[in-house]
Design a protein around this motif. Sequence first.
Motif, PDB file in Angstrom:
ATOM      1  N   ASP A   1      50.434  39.511  31.375  1.00 20.08           N
ATOM      2  CA  ASP A   1      51.645  38.679  31.234  1.00 20.08           C
ATOM      3  C   ASP A   1      53.030  39.359  31.289  1.00 20.08           C
ATOM      4  N   THR A   2      52.899  40.133  30.256  1.00 21.59           N
ATOM      5  CA  THR A   2      54.378  40.994  29.946  1.00 21.59           C
ATOM      6  C   THR A   2      54.647  41.727  31.276  1.00 21.59           C
ATOM      7  N   THR A   3      53.744  42.416  31.889  1.00 21.45           N
ATOM      8  CA  THR A   3      53.851  43.157  33.381  1.00 21.45           C
ATOM      9  C   THR A   3      54.521  42.232  34.381  1.00 21.45           C
ATOM     10  N   LEU A   4      53.895  41.093  34.549  1.00 20.26           N
ATOM     11  CA  LEU A   4      54.457  40.001  35.621  1.00 20.26           C
ATOM     12  C   LEU A   4      55.852  39.440  35.387  1.00 20.26           C
ATOM     13  N   SER A   5      56.111  39.648  33.846  1.00 21.82           N
ATOM     14  CA  SER A   5      57.340  39.075  33.611  1.00 21.82           C
ATOM     15  C   SER A   5      58.375  40.275  33.744  1.00 21.82           C
ATOM     16  N   PHE A   6      58.083  41.417  33.479  1.00 27.53           N
ATOM     17  CA  PHE A   6      59.115  42.416  33.707  1.00 27.53           C
ATOM     18  C   PHE A   6      59.206  42.630  35.303  1.00 27.53           C
TER      19      PHE A   6
ATOM     20  N   ARG B   1      53.631  31.299  36.582  1.00 25.93           N
ATOM     21  CA  ARG B   1      52.925  32.812  36.269  1.00 25.93           C
ATOM     22  C   ARG B   1      51.643  32.849  37.444  1.00 25.93           C
ATOM     23  N   PRO B   2      51.651  33.966  38.079  1.00 23.44           N
ATOM     24  CA  PRO B   2      50.264  34.145  38.712  1.00 23.44           C
ATOM     25  C   PRO B   2      49.241  34.526  37.720  1.00 23.44           C
ATOM     26  N   THR B   3      47.788  34.002  38.092  1.00 22.43           N
ATOM     27  CA  THR B   3      46.975  34.372  37.064  1.00 22.43           C
ATOM     28  C   THR B   3      45.765  35.370  37.727  1.00 22.43           C
ATOM     29  N   VAL B   4      45.661  36.497  37.006  1.00 19.70           N
ATOM     30  CA  VAL B   4      44.675  37.468  37.556  1.00 19.70           C
ATOM     31  C   VAL B   4      43.314  36.730  37.605  1.00 19.70           C
ATOM     32  N   THR B   5      42.416  36.518  38.727  1.00 18.96           N
ATOM     33  CA  THR B   5      41.177  35.805  38.919  1.00 18.96           C
ATOM     34  C   THR B   5      39.985  36.632  39.193  1.00 18.96           C
ATOM     35  N   GLY B   6      40.294  37.997  39.449  1.00 13.82           N
ATOM     36  CA  GLY B   6      39.113  38.886  39.876  1.00 13.82           C
ATOM     37  C   GLY B   6      39.747  40.248  40.012  1.00 13.82           C
ATOM     38  N   LEU B   7      38.907  41.171  39.985  1.00 19.08           N
ATOM     39  CA  LEU B   7      39.327  42.774  40.366  1.00 19.08           C
ATOM     40  C   LEU B   7      38.117  43.096  41.281  1.00 19.08           C
ATOM     41  N   ARG B   8      38.536  44.331  41.814  1.00 20.35           N
ATOM     42  CA  ARG B   8      37.361  45.132  42.542  1.00 20.35           C
ATOM     43  C   ARG B   8      37.865  46.477  42.588  1.00 20.35           C
TER      44      ARG B   8
ATOM     45  N   PRO C   1      55.556  32.817  46.573  1.00 16.79           N
ATOM     46  CA  PRO C   1      55.019  33.070  47.816  1.00 16.79           C
ATOM     47  C   PRO C   1      54.824  34.545  47.918  1.00 16.79           C
ATOM     48  N   ILE C   2      54.189  35.201  48.975  1.00 16.10           N
ATOM     49  CA  ILE C   2      54.025  36.410  49.163  1.00 16.10           C
ATOM     50  C   ILE C   2      55.300  37.387  49.430  1.00 16.10           C
ATOM     51  N   ASP C   3      56.292  36.795  50.063  1.00 12.85           N
ATOM     52  CA  ASP C   3      57.473  37.259  50.341  1.00 12.85           C
ATOM     53  C   ASP C   3      58.135  37.558  48.976  1.00 12.85           C
ATOM     54  N   VAL C   4      58.181  37.005  48.072  1.00 11.22           N
ATOM     55  CA  VAL C   4      58.742  37.279  46.519  1.00 11.22           C
ATOM     56  C   VAL C   4      57.908  38.485  46.064  1.00 11.22           C
ATOM     57  N   TRP C   5      56.582  38.514  46.295  1.00 10.61           N
ATOM     58  CA  TRP C   5      55.534  39.635  46.046  1.00 10.61           C
ATOM     59  C   TRP C   5      56.113  40.768  46.676  1.00 10.61           C
ATOM     60  N   GLN C   6      56.327  40.859  48.020  1.00  9.63           N
ATOM     61  CA  GLN C   6      56.723  42.270  48.832  1.00  9.63           C
ATOM     62  C   GLN C   6      58.133  42.575  48.482  1.00  9.63           C
ATOM     63  N   LYS C   7      59.087  41.667  48.121  1.00  9.67           N
ATOM     64  CA  LYS C   7      60.314  42.047  47.667  1.00  9.67           C
ATOM     65  C   LYS C   7      60.184  42.894  46.391  1.00  9.67           C
ATOM     66  N   LYS C   8      59.072  42.955  45.508  1.00  5.38           N
ATOM     67  CA  LYS C   8      59.072  43.400  44.367  1.00  5.38           C
ATOM     68  C   LYS C   8      58.279  44.731  44.557  1.00  5.38           C
ATOM     69  N   GLN C   9      57.747  45.001  45.834  1.00  5.20           N
ATOM     70  CA  GLN C   9      56.702  46.031  45.942  1.00  5.20           C
ATOM     71  C   GLN C   9      57.258  47.278  45.423  1.00  5.20           C
ATOM     72  N   GLU C  10      58.688  47.586  45.835  1.00  3.06           N
ATOM     73  CA  GLU C  10      59.274  49.152  45.422  1.00  3.06           C
ATOM     74  C   GLU C  10      59.264  49.099  43.725  1.00  3.06           C
ATOM     75  N   LYS C  11      59.705  47.751  42.984  1.00  2.82           N
ATOM     76  CA  LYS C  11      59.528  47.916  41.667  1.00  2.82           C
ATOM     77  C   LYS C  11      58.357  48.196  40.983  1.00  2.82           C
ATOM     78  N   MET C  12      57.351  47.482  41.605  1.00  6.98           N
ATOM     79  CA  MET C  12      55.837  47.861  41.250  1.00  6.98           C
ATOM     80  C   MET C  12      55.563  49.202  41.312  1.00  6.98           C
ATOM     81  N   THR C  13      55.856  49.891  42.558  1.00  6.96           N
ATOM     82  CA  THR C  13      55.686  51.199  42.627  1.00  6.96           C
ATOM     83  C   THR C  13      56.136  52.043  41.653  1.00  6.96           C
ATOM     84  N   ASN C  14      57.299  51.826  41.295  1.00  6.61           N
ATOM     85  CA  ASN C  14      58.057  52.637  40.150  1.00  6.61           C
ATOM     86  C   ASN C  14      57.399  52.317  38.825  1.00  6.61           C
ATOM     87  N   TYR C  15      56.964  50.872  38.587  1.00  8.70           N
ATOM     88  CA  TYR C  15      56.406  50.536  37.336  1.00  8.70           C
ATOM     89  C   TYR C  15      55.029  51.156  37.207  1.00  8.70           C
TER      90      TYR C  15
END
Length: 189
Positions: A100-105, A115-122, A142-156
């Motif tokens: 939750d704190t990661t997604l908020s950041f 807030r998206p919820t983690v439903t699984g991992l592999r 939507p996915i376009d919002v996720w993709q806009k945050k991709q660079e921030k995720m890579t840095n995070y």
Amino acid sequence: MLRQISLGTLGLTIGGILTIMGFVAYAGNNATLNLVGFFYGIPLLLGGLALKANELKPVPFTQKTSPSALILREQQATDTQNKIRKDITRYCYGQDAHLDTTLSFLGLSPTDQERPTVTGLREVEVNGNYALILEFDSPLIPIDVWQKKQEKMTNYFGPGLEVQITQPSENTIELALINTPKESLVSTQ
């Protein structure tokens, strides 16, 4: 192994047994067991109830990890990948949701309802590299919002990881954290 045990269930079980033992001892005029049952059983029972009310269950693996992916995990997994995997596959207390704190950041959790919820991992192998794939239920982002945050995720998530975002089905987002091999220094002679 202890990460997979619910402290709430453990408190309820032991507290319930001790409390029942206290009532039985009270009825049988056994003062020592009566005190043990009441002074330890009831607080453990109440503590177990409180933990159970605040419990966040572990996220399940959606597919069995292959032996080759396990070997790659041992060889290549970054501290970030290991921390995320260990954190979301254990019982947590006092959190609203996993990550939750990661997604908020990252700006992917404007409100608790969105807030998206983690439903699984592999864990898989991607081009010979270890990858941890997190599966999210994301009906309102939507996915376009996720993709806009991709660079921030890579840095995070730090160096040594490539972030890939895919949408395998409606309302489902997969976030792949792929280990990037370190460039080997080649000396020229």
